[in-house]
Design a protein around this motif. Structure first.
Motif, mmCIF file in Angstrom:
data_model
loop_
_atom_site.group_PDB
_atom_site.id
_atom_site.type_symbol
_atom_site.label_atom_id
_atom_site.label_comp_id
_atom_site.label_asym_id
_atom_site.label_seq_id
_atom_site.Cartn_x
_atom_site.Cartn_y
_atom_site.Cartn_z
ATOM 1 N N MET A 1 99.136 147.323 102.369
ATOM 2 C CA MET A 1 98.289 148.065 101.481
ATOM 3 C C MET A 1 98.145 147.272 100.184
ATOM 4 N N SER A 2 96.930 147.167 99.665
ATOM 5 C CA SER A 2 96.721 146.423 98.440
ATOM 6 C C SER A 2 97.036 147.288 97.222
ATOM 7 N N GLN A 3 97.442 146.636 96.166
ATOM 8 C CA GLN A 3 97.790 147.352 94.942
ATOM 9 C C GLN A 3 96.518 147.710 94.181
ATOM 10 N N VAL A 4 96.421 148.937 93.696
ATOM 11 C CA VAL A 4 95.292 149.377 92.885
ATOM 12 C C VAL A 4 95.659 149.166 91.430
ATOM 13 N N LEU A 5 94.883 148.344 90.745
ATOM 14 C CA LEU A 5 95.141 148.063 89.341
ATOM 15 C C LEU A 5 94.711 149.235 88.480
ATOM 16 N N PRO A 6 95.373 149.455 87.354
ATOM 17 C CA PRO A 6 94.969 150.550 86.469
ATOM 18 C C PRO A 6 93.636 150.229 85.787
ATOM 19 N N VAL A 7 92.906 151.270 85.455
ATOM 20 C CA VAL A 7 91.626 151.090 84.771
ATOM 21 C C VAL A 7 91.848 150.893 83.283
ATOM 22 N N VAL A 8 90.895 150.206 82.652
ATOM 23 C CA VAL A 8 90.890 150.017 81.210
ATOM 24 C C VAL A 8 89.950 151.076 80.649
ATOM 25 N N GLY A 9 90.447 151.991 79.873
ATOM 26 C CA GLY A 9 89.616 153.081 79.375
ATOM 27 C C GLY A 9 89.641 154.233 80.362
ATOM 28 N N SER A 10 88.462 154.746 80.688
ATOM 29 C CA SER A 10 88.400 155.896 81.587
ATOM 30 C C SER A 10 87.264 155.720 82.589
ATOM 31 N N TRP A 11 87.285 156.547 83.618
ATOM 32 C CA TRP A 11 86.215 156.564 84.604
ATOM 33 C C TRP A 11 84.979 157.190 83.972
ATOM 34 N N ARG A 12 83.800 156.630 84.275
ATOM 35 C CA ARG A 12 82.548 157.168 83.745
ATOM 36 C C ARG A 12 81.621 157.503 84.892
ATOM 37 N N LYS A 13 80.834 158.562 84.701
ATOM 38 C CA LYS A 13 79.807 158.900 85.691
ATOM 39 C C LYS A 13 78.518 159.206 84.944
ATOM 40 N N SER A 14 77.446 159.186 85.668
ATOM 41 C CA SER A 14 76.141 159.425 85.082
ATOM 42 C C SER A 14 76.058 160.807 84.450
ATOM 43 N N SER A 15 75.378 160.888 83.335
ATOM 44 C CA SER A 15 75.152 162.197 82.705
ATOM 45 C C SER A 15 74.213 163.050 83.548
ATOM 46 N N ARG A 16 73.551 162.432 84.506
ATOM 47 C CA ARG A 16 72.655 163.164 85.404
ATOM 48 C C ARG A 16 73.373 163.794 86.587
ATOM 49 N N CYS A 17 74.628 163.465 86.767
ATOM 50 C CA CYS A 17 75.403 164.030 87.876
ATOM 51 C C CYS A 17 75.710 165.485 87.575
ATOM 52 N N GLU A 18 75.303 166.349 88.471
ATOM 53 C CA GLU A 18 75.497 167.779 88.262
ATOM 54 C C GLU A 18 76.433 168.411 89.288
ATOM 55 N N SER A 19 77.101 167.584 90.072
ATOM 56 C CA SER A 19 78.011 168.132 91.077
ATOM 57 C C SER A 19 79.380 167.476 90.932
ATOM 58 N N HIS A 20 80.294 167.831 91.795
ATOM 59 C CA HIS A 20 81.622 167.217 91.806
ATOM 60 C C HIS A 20 81.664 165.967 92.679
ATOM 61 N N ASN A 21 80.548 165.592 93.237
ATOM 62 C CA ASN A 21 80.464 164.485 94.180
ATOM 63 C C ASN A 21 79.583 163.395 93.578
ATOM 64 N N CYS A 22 80.127 162.645 92.626
ATOM 65 C CA CYS A 22 79.361 161.655 91.873
ATOM 66 C C CYS A 22 79.994 160.269 91.994
ATOM 67 N N VAL A 23 79.196 159.258 91.754
ATOM 68 C CA VAL A 23 79.708 157.898 91.682
ATOM 69 C C VAL A 23 80.277 157.688 90.283
#
Length: 66
Positions: A1-23
């Motif tokens: 299993m590969s190691q997942v590196l921590p993110v710098v800052g936070s996760w961002r999603k589009s302001s147009r996303c209106e559901s819980h299923n967003c990129v």
């Protein structure tokens, strides 16, 4: 299993996303991570250069449906 590196800052999603299923995107050391907000443990990562090329293609309309 590969190691997942921590993110710098936070996760961002589009302001147009209106559901819980967003990129969502986040920066990591030397790369950009992408995930589905409904499946946060499943992530893919791209080098910063590849991500920049992808964004340039999006802006140029390379992926527009015809």
């Amino acid at each position: 299993m590969s190691q997942v590196l921590p993110v710098v800052g936070s996760w961002r999603k589009s302001s147009r996303c209106e559901s819980h299923n967003c990129v969502e995107v986040a920066r990591r050391s030397g790369e950009v991570a992408v995930r589905n907000s409904a499946l946060p443990e499943d992530q893919v990562a791209f080098s910063a250069a590849v991500w920049q090329d992808f964004i340039a293609g999006v802006r140029a309309g390379e992926f527009d449906l015809r």
